[in-house]
Design a protein around this motif. Structure first.
Motif, PDB file in Angstrom:
ATOM      1  N   LYS A 451       0.800  -1.032  -0.219  1.00  0.00           N
ATOM      2  CA  LYS A 451      -0.077  -0.124   0.025  1.00  0.00           C
ATOM      3  C   LYS A 451       0.806   1.435   0.021  1.00  0.00           C
ATOM      4  O   LYS A 451       0.321   2.387  -0.458  1.00  0.00           O
ATOM      5  CB  LYS A 451      -0.969   0.091   1.059  1.00  0.00           C
ATOM      6  N   ASN A 452       2.096   1.102   0.557  1.00  0.00           N
ATOM      7  CA  ASN A 452       2.698   2.267   0.861  1.00  0.00           C
ATOM      8  C   ASN A 452       3.783   2.453  -0.444  1.00  0.00           C
ATOM      9  O   ASN A 452       4.792   3.042  -0.191  1.00  0.00           O
ATOM     10  CB  ASN A 452       3.736   2.332   2.161  1.00  0.00           C
ATOM     11  N   MET A 453       3.688   1.559  -1.375  1.00  0.00           N
ATOM     12  CA  MET A 453       4.764   1.699  -2.560  1.00  0.00           C
ATOM     13  C   MET A 453       4.883   3.049  -3.174  1.00  0.00           C
ATOM     14  O   MET A 453       3.746   3.709  -3.417  1.00  0.00           O
ATOM     15  CB  MET A 453       4.399   0.584  -3.631  1.00  0.00           C
ATOM     16  N   SER A 454       6.298   3.441  -2.996  1.00  0.00           N
ATOM     17  CA  SER A 454       6.561   4.742  -3.975  1.00  0.00           C
ATOM     18  C   SER A 454       7.661   4.622  -4.483  1.00  0.00           C
ATOM     19  O   SER A 454       8.409   3.719  -4.713  1.00  0.00           O
ATOM     20  CB  SER A 454       6.731   5.892  -2.848  1.00  0.00           C
ATOM     21  N   LEU A 455       7.954   5.871  -5.546  1.00  0.00           N
ATOM     22  CA  LEU A 455       9.101   5.868  -6.209  1.00  0.00           C
ATOM     23  C   LEU A 455      10.358   5.537  -5.434  1.00  0.00           C
ATOM     24  O   LEU A 455      11.372   5.111  -6.078  1.00  0.00           O
ATOM     25  CB  LEU A 455       9.153   7.087  -7.004  1.00  0.00           C
ATOM     26  N   ASN A 476       9.016   4.060 -21.507  1.00  0.00           N
ATOM     27  CA  ASN A 476       8.854   2.840 -21.808  1.00  0.00           C
ATOM     28  C   ASN A 476       7.358   2.085 -21.789  1.00  0.00           C
ATOM     29  O   ASN A 476       7.168   1.069 -22.236  1.00  0.00           O
ATOM     30  CB  ASN A 476      10.020   1.790 -21.478  1.00  0.00           C
ATOM     31  N   LYS A 477       7.010   2.271 -20.557  1.00  0.00           N
ATOM     32  CA  LYS A 477       5.696   1.911 -20.169  1.00  0.00           C
ATOM     33  C   LYS A 477       4.361   2.791 -20.557  1.00  0.00           C
ATOM     34  O   LYS A 477       3.157   2.423 -20.479  1.00  0.00           O
ATOM     35  CB  LYS A 477       5.853   1.885 -18.629  1.00  0.00           C
ATOM     36  N   GLY A 478       4.743   4.059 -21.221  1.00  0.00           N
ATOM     37  CA  GLY A 478       3.576   4.993 -21.619  1.00  0.00           C
ATOM     38  C   GLY A 478       2.942   5.569 -20.529  1.00  0.00           C
ATOM     39  O   GLY A 478       1.742   5.801 -20.873  1.00  0.00           O
ATOM     40  N   LYS A 479       3.366   5.868 -19.392  1.00  0.00           N
ATOM     41  CA  LYS A 479       2.527   6.079 -18.276  1.00  0.00           C
ATOM     42  C   LYS A 479       3.472   6.460 -16.962  1.00  0.00           C
ATOM     43  O   LYS A 479       4.760   6.075 -17.079  1.00  0.00           O
ATOM     44  CB  LYS A 479       1.488   5.315 -17.718  1.00  0.00           C
ATOM     45  N   ASN A 480       3.179   7.235 -16.002  1.00  0.00           N
ATOM     46  CA  ASN A 480       3.699   7.608 -14.952  1.00  0.00           C
ATOM     47  C   ASN A 480       4.081   6.631 -13.941  1.00  0.00           C
ATOM     48  O   ASN A 480       3.237   5.394 -14.102  1.00  0.00           O
ATOM     49  CB  ASN A 480       3.411   9.025 -14.514  1.00  0.00           C
ATOM     50  N   PHE A 481       4.767   6.818 -13.149  1.00  0.00           N
ATOM     51  CA  PHE A 481       4.965   5.746 -11.899  1.00  0.00           C
ATOM     52  C   PHE A 481       3.644   5.119 -11.525  1.00  0.00           C
ATOM     53  O   PHE A 481       3.436   3.901 -11.395  1.00  0.00           O
ATOM     54  CB  PHE A 481       5.874   6.445 -10.782  1.00  0.00           C
ATOM     55  N   ASN A 482       2.586   5.957 -10.991  1.00  0.00           N
ATOM     56  CA  ASN A 482       1.337   5.464 -10.236  1.00  0.00           C
ATOM     57  C   ASN A 482       0.474   4.868 -11.446  1.00  0.00           C
ATOM     58  O   ASN A 482       0.118   3.634 -10.909  1.00  0.00           O
ATOM     59  CB  ASN A 482       0.796   6.792  -9.896  1.00  0.00           C
ATOM     60  N   GLY A 483       0.399   5.165 -12.626  1.00  0.00           N
ATOM     61  CA  GLY A 483      -0.205   4.304 -13.605  1.00  0.00           C
ATOM     62  C   GLY A 483       0.492   3.086 -13.827  1.00  0.00           C
ATOM     63  O   GLY A 483      -0.230   2.053 -13.952  1.00  0.00           O
ATOM     64  N   TYR A 484       1.738   2.956 -13.796  1.00  0.00           N
ATOM     65  CA  TYR A 484       2.551   1.807 -13.984  1.00  0.00           C
ATOM     66  C   TYR A 484       2.333   0.763 -12.838  1.00  0.00           C
ATOM     67  O   TYR A 484       1.920  -0.465 -13.095  1.00  0.00           O
ATOM     68  CB  TYR A 484       3.994   2.083 -13.840  1.00  0.00           C
ATOM     69  N   VAL A 485       2.392   1.181 -11.475  1.00  0.00           N
ATOM     70  CA  VAL A 485       1.835   0.203 -10.457  1.00  0.00           C
ATOM     71  C   VAL A 485       0.656  -0.183 -10.175  1.00  0.00           C
ATOM     72  O   VAL A 485       0.328  -1.224 -10.039  1.00  0.00           O
ATOM     73  CB  VAL A 485       2.476   1.085  -9.265  1.00  0.00           C
ATOM     74  N   ASN A 486      -0.490   0.832 -10.817  1.00  0.00           N
ATOM     75  CA  ASN A 486      -1.782   0.553 -10.644  1.00  0.00           C
ATOM     76  C   ASN A 486      -2.106  -0.355 -11.692  1.00  0.00           C
ATOM     77  O   ASN A 486      -2.929  -1.446 -11.484  1.00  0.00           O
ATOM     78  CB  ASN A 486      -2.641   1.755 -10.999  1.00  0.00           C
ATOM     79  N   GLU A 487      -1.583  -0.483 -12.876  1.00  0.00           N
ATOM     80  CA  GLU A 487      -1.598  -1.359 -13.837  1.00  0.00           C
ATOM     81  C   GLU A 487      -1.092  -2.920 -13.717  1.00  0.00           C
ATOM     82  O   GLU A 487      -1.836  -3.738 -13.775  1.00  0.00           O
ATOM     83  CB  GLU A 487      -0.897  -1.173 -15.258  1.00  0.00           C
ATOM     84  N   LEU A 488      -0.106  -2.962 -12.848  1.00  0.00           N
ATOM     85  CA  LEU A 488       0.583  -4.174 -12.305  1.00  0.00           C
ATOM     86  C   LEU A 488      -0.406  -4.701 -11.118  1.00  0.00           C
ATOM     87  O   LEU A 488      -0.730  -5.875 -11.289  1.00  0.00           O
ATOM     88  CB  LEU A 488       1.978  -4.053 -11.414  1.00  0.00           C
ATOM     89  N   ARG A 489      -1.041  -3.820 -10.340  1.00  0.00           N
ATOM     90  CA  ARG A 489      -2.170  -4.525  -9.476  1.00  0.00           C
ATOM     91  C   ARG A 489      -3.204  -4.960  -9.965  1.00  0.00           C
ATOM     92  O   ARG A 489      -3.734  -6.153  -9.511  1.00  0.00           O
ATOM     93  CB  ARG A 489      -2.283  -3.258  -8.539  1.00  0.00           C
ATOM     94  N   ILE A 490      -3.808  -4.196 -10.976  1.00  0.00           N
ATOM     95  CA  ILE A 490      -5.009  -4.694 -11.619  1.00  0.00           C
ATOM     96  C   ILE A 490      -4.875  -5.855 -12.386  1.00  0.00           C
ATOM     97  O   ILE A 490      -5.633  -6.773 -12.309  1.00  0.00           O
ATOM     98  CB  ILE A 490      -5.651  -3.515 -12.456  1.00  0.00           C
ATOM     99  N   ASP A 491      -3.507  -6.139 -13.113  1.00  0.00           N
ATOM    100  CA  ASP A 491      -3.359  -7.237 -13.652  1.00  0.00           C
ATOM    101  C   ASP A 491      -3.235  -8.594 -12.791  1.00  0.00           C
ATOM    102  O   ASP A 491      -3.564  -9.621 -13.053  1.00  0.00           O
ATOM    103  CB  ASP A 491      -1.984  -7.045 -14.505  1.00  0.00           C
ATOM    104  N   HIS A 492      -2.758  -8.160 -11.774  1.00  0.00           N
ATOM    105  CA  HIS A 492      -2.449  -9.279 -10.800  1.00  0.00           C
ATOM    106  C   HIS A 492      -3.990  -9.833 -10.075  1.00  0.00           C
ATOM    107  O   HIS A 492      -3.761 -11.039 -10.151  1.00  0.00           O
ATOM    108  CB  HIS A 492      -1.638  -8.764  -9.463  1.00  0.00           C
ATOM    109  N   ILE A 493      -4.589  -8.999  -9.591  1.00  0.00           N
ATOM    110  CA  ILE A 493      -5.816  -9.318  -9.338  1.00  0.00           C
ATOM    111  C   ILE A 493      -6.796  -9.886 -10.454  1.00  0.00           C
ATOM    112  O   ILE A 493      -7.296 -11.110 -10.215  1.00  0.00           O
ATOM    113  CB  ILE A 493      -6.809  -8.078  -8.759  1.00  0.00           C
ATOM    114  N   ALA A 494      -6.608  -9.527 -11.777  1.00  0.00           N
ATOM    115  CA  ALA A 494      -7.319 -10.114 -12.784  1.00  0.00           C
ATOM    116  C   ALA A 494      -6.868 -11.503 -12.991  1.00  0.00           C
ATOM    117  O   ALA A 494      -8.016 -12.267 -13.140  1.00  0.00           O
ATOM    118  CB  ALA A 494      -7.314  -9.310 -13.836  1.00  0.00           C
ATOM    119  N   ARG A 495      -5.798 -11.760 -12.936  1.00  0.00           N
ATOM    120  CA  ARG A 495      -5.105 -12.992 -12.800  1.00  0.00           C
ATOM    121  C   ARG A 495      -5.410 -13.932 -11.993  1.00  0.00           C
ATOM    122  O   ARG A 495      -5.851 -15.148 -11.947  1.00  0.00           O
ATOM    123  CB  ARG A 495      -3.671 -13.134 -12.888  1.00  0.00           C
TER     124      ARG A 495
END
Length: 547
Positions: A451-455, A476-495
């Motif tokens: 929850k406390n993940m930061s740059l 390379n990810k086409g988004k900022n840090f928050n967008g990058y981490v949030n996408e990883l989180r959603i992918d994880h839950i979806a999986r």
């Protein structure tokens, strides 16, 4: 008279012998008493540390108190290093990561690495790898251990102390491999760890139990459930036989609950959790308790028992916030220590350069003086003395004039350096590839669920500065840090929703908390923006497709 005199003399001789015999006994006692007392008061250090290590798994507070009393009275630097590590581990088990890092990095005035034995240098490196792992910095932990285990001579060591450290290092590396989901490598490292456990003391026994539990966990993730359960049954039976191993017993029951959960027996999972939690309920093993709270919440959610789910989920959330905060402070503390170390190292290098320059200057002066002496000595033998001296003077003049020429146009190189600095702001292709690979490795660790993940925390975990990280993620990810981490989180839950049916029964609020989002609403919005549908719709679609 002679008879009486002889009799008296005989009695006196006997009395003298008796006194002498008594005095010898007393003298013998006086001489040997200190040895006996010292032998009783100062048992072998390995026995004391073995007891301290045993207390680590019985009650961390007692372990700290006992080890600190030894630390105060023991003047041996190597002993202090070992005791500090045990105390550090006890604080880590309590979830007090700041204190764990602090005590681990305390040094004596004469505690210089170069002056310590090979064993203590090895132990210091193990200690650092252990600290990194406690803080979730698995990449750094893995690197340190890999560097240590490159030494083929060390791997052949017959020193019992070194073999014990090697057993722990391979165990740590197994955990690091497990975090990366490389379970075959994890099991291989557990095998290697076990090959160095050949003593019958408490420390060896406890490490063997831990290895059995870790092996069980890795097998479970490979869906080898019955093989996994057999190992856990053996550990539980052993701990009951030896008694008073609260942490190991709880650890085994915690993993046994996972077995029942995977079998779909949620009531059985709860019973195992209750058995395990009863072992540590009144002990400050917060690092383990948080796992129990999460597993209790998950099991009761699967049983649709909302009251108990919310009770344990609240306990989990509160303790997680506390431990995350402590872990974050611990990481910041480690970063500061590393900065201090690098600063001191740079100062040392600068001082070393100054010494080298001074030495080089002296050598040059000696050479010049030698050359002058040589030419002066030769002048008496040569009629071309004047020409030689003229040549030498011209040589010196050329050297001097060349120095002036170098000093004159220095502005141009400076300008070039400034231009180079501007170019350096653009990361080289090689550096960019290196950072992308590190990000790929980091993504495997699931640290983004924190929850406390930061740059800044990502920077500490990967060893890359924040500026480079931000630039590479944006490019390379086409988004900022928050967008990058949030996408990883959603992918994880979806999986998880697709692969683990249990998660389909969970409430969206639990999924949001699990994924590291601050609120149900934030999770839903991000989920919809990435998948094109709400979490509930996504879950219904999966259920519909399965039916």
């Amino acid at each position: 008279m002679i008879g009486i005199s002889d009799k008296n003399n005989g009695e006196m001789i006997l009395m003298f012998k008796k006194i002498l015999k008594n005095n010898i006994s007393i003298l013998f006692f006086i001489l040997w008493c200190p040895v006996f007392i010292n032998g009783q008061a100062a048992p072998d250090f390995s026995i004391l540390t073995d007891k301290a290590f045993q207390k680590l798994y019985q009650n961390p507070e007692e372990c700290i108190s006992y080890s600190q009393s030894l630390l105060i009275s023991d003047k041996n630097i190597e002993h202090k290093v070992i005791l500090r590590n045990i105390i550090s581990q006890a604080y880590a088990l309590q979830g007090n990561y700041v204190q764990s890092v602090s005590i681990s990095n305390q040094k004596e005035e004469d505690d210089e690495k170069g002056s310590l034995s090979h064993f203590i240098q090895l132990f210091d490196d193990y200690n650092l790898a252990d600290q990194y792992q406690n803080l979730g910095l698995y990449g750094q932990s893995k690197k340190i251990i890999a560097g240590i285990l490159k030494d083929p001579e060390l791997l052949k060591s017959n020193n019992p102390k070194e073999r014990m450290v090697l057993a722990k290092l391979f165990q740590l590396q197994a955990i690091n491999a497990g975090i990366d989901r490389n379970y075959n490598s994890a099991l291989l490292n557990i095998d290697k760890s076990g090959s160095y456990l050949n003593n019958n003391n408490e420390e060896n026994r406890i490490i063997k139990w831990e290895n059995m539990i870790f092996r069980s966990a890795f097998l479970m993730r490979q869906n080898k459930l019955e093989e996994s359960k057999k190992l856990l049954d053996d550990v539980i039976q052993d701990t009951e036989k030896y008694g008073n191993n609260a942490f190991i017993s709880a650890f085994a029951y915690e993993n046994m609950s996972r077995y029942y959960f995977l079998e779909g027996d949620y009531n059985g999972a709860v019973k195992q959790l209750e058995k395990g939690f009863s072992e540590i309920e009144n002990l400050p093993y917060n690092d383990l308790k948080i796992i129990f709270y999460e597993l209790f919440a998950r099991s009761y959610l699967a049983l649709n028992n909302d009251e108990k789910y919310y009770y344990y989920n609240n306990l989990y959330t509160d303790l997680k916030a506390k431990l995350d905060s402590s872990k974050k402070e611990g990481i910041q503390y480690v970063v500061k220590l590393l900065e201090t170390y690098h600063h001191k190292n740079l100062e040392f290098q600068e001082q070393n350069k100054e010494k080298q320059l001074k030495t080089a200057g002296i050598v040059i002066l000696i050479l010049i003086a030698g050359m002058i002496a040589y030419f002066l000595s030769e002048s008496s033998r040569s009629r071309h003395l004047k020409k030689q001296l003229d040549f030498f003077e011209k040589l010196k003049t050329k050297e001097g004039s060349s120095g002036v020429e170098v000093d004159g146009p220095r502005e141009e190189p400076v300008k070039e350096n400034k231009n180079q600095e501007k170019d350096l702001s653009k990361i080289s292709k090689e550096k960019e590839e290196e950072i992308l690979q590190k990000l790929k490795d980091w993504e495997k660790s699931d640290s983004y669920l924190n929850k406390n993940m930061s740059l800044a925390i990502l920077s500490a975990q990967t060893g890359i500065n924040t500026k480079y990280l931000s630039e590479v993620i944006n490019n390379n990810k086409g988004k900022n840090f928050n967008g990058y981490v949030n996408e990883l989180r959603i992918d994880h839950i979806a999986r998880l929703l697709k692969t683990d049916p249990a998660y389909l029964n969970y409430k969206v609020s639990y999924l949001a908390e699990y994924a590291g989002f601050s609120s149900h609403g934030a999770f839903t919005n991000v989920f919809k923006s990435i998948t094109g549908m709400s979490p509930n719709t996504y879950i219904q679609e999966i259920i519909k497709n399965k039916n």
